[in-house]
Design an enzyme around this catalytic site. Structure first.
Site, PDB file in Angstrom:
ATOM      1  N   TYR A  93       0.838  -1.192   0.000  1.00 60.24           N
ATOM      2  CA  TYR A  93       0.000   0.000   0.000  1.00 60.24           C
ATOM      3  C   TYR A  93       0.874   1.244   0.000  1.00 60.24           C
ATOM      4  O   TYR A  93       1.927   1.272   0.652  1.00 60.24           O
ATOM      5  CB  TYR A  93      -0.885   0.048   1.250  1.00 60.24           C
ATOM      6  N   TYR A 132      -0.469  -9.888   0.397  1.00 59.62           N
ATOM      7  CA  TYR A 132       0.542  -9.358   1.319  1.00 59.62           C
ATOM      8  C   TYR A 132       0.461 -10.078   2.663  1.00 59.62           C
ATOM      9  O   TYR A 132      -0.607 -10.516   3.072  1.00 59.62           O
ATOM     10  CB  TYR A 132       0.417  -7.845   1.486  1.00 59.62           C
ATOM     11  N   ARG A 142      -2.755 -12.135   3.119  1.00 62.73           N
ATOM     12  CA  ARG A 142      -4.091 -11.745   2.680  1.00 62.73           C
ATOM     13  C   ARG A 142      -4.270 -12.097   1.206  1.00 62.73           C
ATOM     14  O   ARG A 142      -3.398 -11.828   0.385  1.00 62.73           O
ATOM     15  CB  ARG A 142      -4.301 -10.220   2.803  1.00 62.73           C
ATOM     16  N   HIS A 145      -7.304  -8.349  -2.714  1.00 59.21           N
ATOM     17  CA  HIS A 145      -8.602  -7.748  -2.411  1.00 59.21           C
ATOM     18  C   HIS A 145      -8.559  -6.247  -2.687  1.00 59.21           C
ATOM     19  O   HIS A 145      -7.495  -5.630  -2.686  1.00 59.21           O
ATOM     20  CB  HIS A 145      -9.003  -7.991  -0.956  1.00 59.21           C
ATOM     21  N   HIS A 147     -10.460  -2.770  -1.246  1.00 60.57           N
ATOM     22  CA  HIS A 147     -11.335  -2.190  -0.224  1.00 60.57           C
ATOM     23  C   HIS A 147     -12.358  -1.283  -0.907  1.00 60.57           C
ATOM     24  O   HIS A 147     -11.986  -0.466  -1.754  1.00 60.57           O
ATOM     25  CB  HIS A 147     -10.526  -1.379   0.780  1.00 60.57           C
TER      26      HIS A 147
HETATM   27 FE   LIG Z   1      -6.114  -4.603   2.601  1.00 61.55          FE
END
Ligand SMILES: [Fe+2]
Lengths: 217, 135
Positions: A93, A132, A142, A145, A147
């Site tokens: 991110y 990640y 994870r 995905h 958000h």
């Molecule tokens: Fe996330």
């Protein structure tokens, strides 16, 4: 509720959980039966294309994500704000608290927004986010995905959730996906690959429809 | 006939570059003489500040109207920069991320017709539908 063989579901920090049962508000005059509105001043056209927010193209598999936003009665949610944020193709991110040792992409921020159209449709062009690691356990990753944040016509319809990709081998192991205890409800968070939505020679198409709550009874 | 709603998920820790916007907590028009300040802190169950919460507020205008107005999250049309509010429109909507001390500040006008602001609390680890409550 459906029993699962999946991982222990994520519950969040105990200190952040409500101690009392939720109270159902049943007030026909409640302000929350209306909600905020957004317009062209709040969203610019390039906001919906996360691959065009920088001088160069981001790395990764370019995708189109689109679907309908409707309420539980099947009515389209028109002209409302949809916001997304996601990791880059390497699973990082553009957020200063993300300590994952994967490269940032100077051509990808990973934030987008658009308004739904007259049929309640939204549409984003982006890249498929990478997996990640999380939770301090280096073997827990994870699944890919995106958000999502959505508004309805009533403030009670406010929804923040995550969209997943079909066939991801990390899904059956993901405690956060399993925080949704019902197996059929979990599937509602998984988009469908739809070649009809692919832009020829440019992006792979995914369909993900959203159903917002109806507000207080 | 009603379908099932799409389930909510945690907002996670990384919304900060996507959702908060300049002037998010400044609902009152610039310099309005009846501006009120609503401020406080978000704390967890152990009294520790929650520094990664996002609070959203929704309210009627002072005249009681509930239609709201666009312009809470304005962007500059050509360059796309987040430019904050125009300082004129009363949108009825506010969005504030908490600071390191869990603090938030909202500057607004008193809602017409009702004695409350609707609030939606979003934070990492909250799994319930972000049901609006009231202050
Ligand atoms: Fe996330």
């Amino acid at each position: 509720m459906t029993a699962t063989d999946g991982p222990e579901p994520y519950t969040g920090a105990l200190s952040r959980q409500p101690r009392n049962a939720l109270v159902v508000v049943d007030d026909p005059d409640a302000v929350e039966l209306t909600g905020p509105v957004f317009g062209t001043a709040d969203v610019t056209e390039p906001d919906a294309d996360l691959t065009r927010q920088h001088p160069g193209q981001p790395l990764g598999e370019r995708i189109t994500v689109t679907g309908r936003v409707q309420d539980r009665a099947g009515r389209p949610v028109r002209g409302q704000l949809v916001e997304i944020w996601q990791a880059n193709a390497a699973g990082r991110y553009a957020h200063r608290r993300d300590q994952h040792d994967a490269p940032l992409d100077p051509n990808f921020t990973g934030a987008g927004r658009c308004l739904t159209d007259e049929q309640g449709r939204y549409r984003f062009t982006t890249i498929r986010p990478g997996a990640y690691p999380w939770g301090g356990n280096s073997r827990s990753w994870r699944p890919a995905h995106i958000h999502f944040s959505l508004f309805g016509t009533a403030f009670t319809q406010r929804l923040v959730t995550q969209m997943y990709f079909p066939g991801d081998p990390l899904l059956p192991l993901d405690p956060i996906w399993h925080a949704v205890r019902d197996a059929a409800d979990r599937q509602r968070l998984v988009a469908a690959y739809d070649p009809e939505l692919s832009v020829p020679g440019r992006s792979l198409g995914y369909r993900w429809d959203v159903v917002l709550d109806a507000g207080p009874r | 006939m009603t379908g099932r709603r799409t389930p909510p998920q945690t907002i996670g820790p990384y919304f900060g570059y996507a959702l908060p916007r300049p002037d998010g907590g400044r609902i009152a028009p610039t310099g309005h003489p009846e501006t009120i300040t609503v401020h406080g802190r978000v704390l967890d169950g152990q009294g520790e500040p929650v520094d990664d919460a996002l609070l959203e507020f929704w309210q009627p205008a002072p005249d009681g109207s509930r239609t709201g107005a666009p312009g809470s999250l304005r962007r500059e049309a050509v360059g796309g920069a987040a430019v904050g509010r125009d300082g004129v429109a009363f949108t009825g909507f506010g969005r504030v991320a908490t600071g390191a001390d869990g603090g938030y500040v909202l500057r607004t006008l008193r809602p017409g017709g009702v004695p409350y602001l609707s609030v939606c609390v979003l934070a990492r680890g909250l799994l319930q539908h972000p049901s609006p409550g009231r202050t």
